[in-house]
Design an enzyme around this catalytic site. Sequence first.
Site, mmCIF file in Angstrom:
data_model
loop_
_atom_site.group_PDB
_atom_site.id
_atom_site.type_symbol
_atom_site.label_atom_id
_atom_site.label_comp_id
_atom_site.label_asym_id
_atom_site.label_seq_id
_atom_site.Cartn_x
_atom_site.Cartn_y
_atom_site.Cartn_z
ATOM 1 N N ALA A 72 30.349 101.331 85.250
ATOM 2 C CA ALA A 72 31.811 101.200 85.246
ATOM 3 C C ALA A 72 32.344 101.482 83.847
ATOM 4 O O ALA A 72 31.602 101.456 82.859
ATOM 5 C CB ALA A 72 32.217 99.801 85.685
ATOM 6 N N ILE A 106 36.060 101.026 81.160
ATOM 7 C CA ILE A 106 37.437 100.634 80.920
ATOM 8 C C ILE A 106 38.176 101.932 80.638
ATOM 9 O O ILE A 106 37.770 102.726 79.789
ATOM 10 C CB ILE A 106 37.572 99.636 79.753
ATOM 11 C CG1 ILE A 106 39.058 99.338 79.477
ATOM 12 C CG2 ILE A 106 36.869 100.098 78.502
ATOM 13 C CD1 ILE A 106 39.278 98.236 78.435
ATOM 14 N N SER A 107 39.235 102.194 81.390
ATOM 15 C CA SER A 107 39.953 103.464 81.273
ATOM 16 C C SER A 107 40.591 103.614 79.900
ATOM 17 O O SER A 107 40.804 102.631 79.175
ATOM 18 C CB SER A 107 41.043 103.556 82.341
ATOM 19 O OG SER A 107 40.487 103.601 83.627
ATOM 20 N N ASP A 160 35.116 94.266 98.732
ATOM 21 C CA ASP A 160 35.216 95.719 98.888
ATOM 22 C C ASP A 160 36.689 96.120 98.813
ATOM 23 O O ASP A 160 37.439 95.966 99.770
ATOM 24 C CB ASP A 160 34.616 96.131 100.240
ATOM 25 C CG ASP A 160 34.533 97.641 100.409
ATOM 26 O OD1 ASP A 160 35.153 98.377 99.606
ATOM 27 O OD2 ASP A 160 33.857 98.089 101.353
#
Length: 260
Positions: free
Chosen positions: A57, A59-60, A149
Amino acid sequence: MAWRSSGRTNTALVENLWSNGLIRSPLVKAAFLSVDRAHYAPASPYEDSPQSIGHAATISAPHMHAAAVEALLEYVTEGVKERPRRVLDIGSGSGYLTQVLAELVGEGGVVVGVEHIPELKEMGERNMGKSAEGRALLDSGRCRFRVGDGRKGWAEPAPAAGQPAVGGAADSKAGDKNNEGGWDAIHVGAAAVELHEELVKQLRAPGRMFIPVGETDGWDQYIWTVNKDKDGNVKKQRGFGVRYVPLTDPPKGKRVQEEL
């Protein structure tokens, strides 16, 4: 412009996003100034670039977070409608944007961050707990992290006793404009292979969703905004091209480990 907004401090980063026109609203600017990205990014927190946070993953980049908040602002800020704001942050990851959104919803609103990996859910809570402001948001119930989800949306139970004014229950009728559940705004922080209709159904009327959609193994991804008007009519609009990690099933078997 997006890649020229880095700074040496949180304030410098936000001021650069502002001067470059990536943050346009004073409300958004104030929210970004109130949340120190150093509590959420593992390294070089004030660079305008995405960073790994482990578990496949990221962090944008700050400019993408700014674009998301600006797009959703009308449906996030308090006082636009009589009922409290309800915001869903799917793929909440580090928890950074979850806190920024919580700064905007007002005292009666609620922001729920959903992650399919328990370790990331725990990371979001841990990161938010690094500041007094973040701890207050968690303690009040105005900001909550859940495991689930996100492609199916989320139904948040009614608040616990002691949090009677925060949020409310979301149920199978979440898309009903008269229902107290559902979401005024939905942010999706990972690329979906399709625009999931269950998420559209859970939008309140009116409501808005910000979601990257496209192939996860190529560059054909675009931001889509989905608007539902007060009568429940839905309009979908494709925006600019992006590159996000995929919105997928959680890893099976043992935990995914990455060096931060």
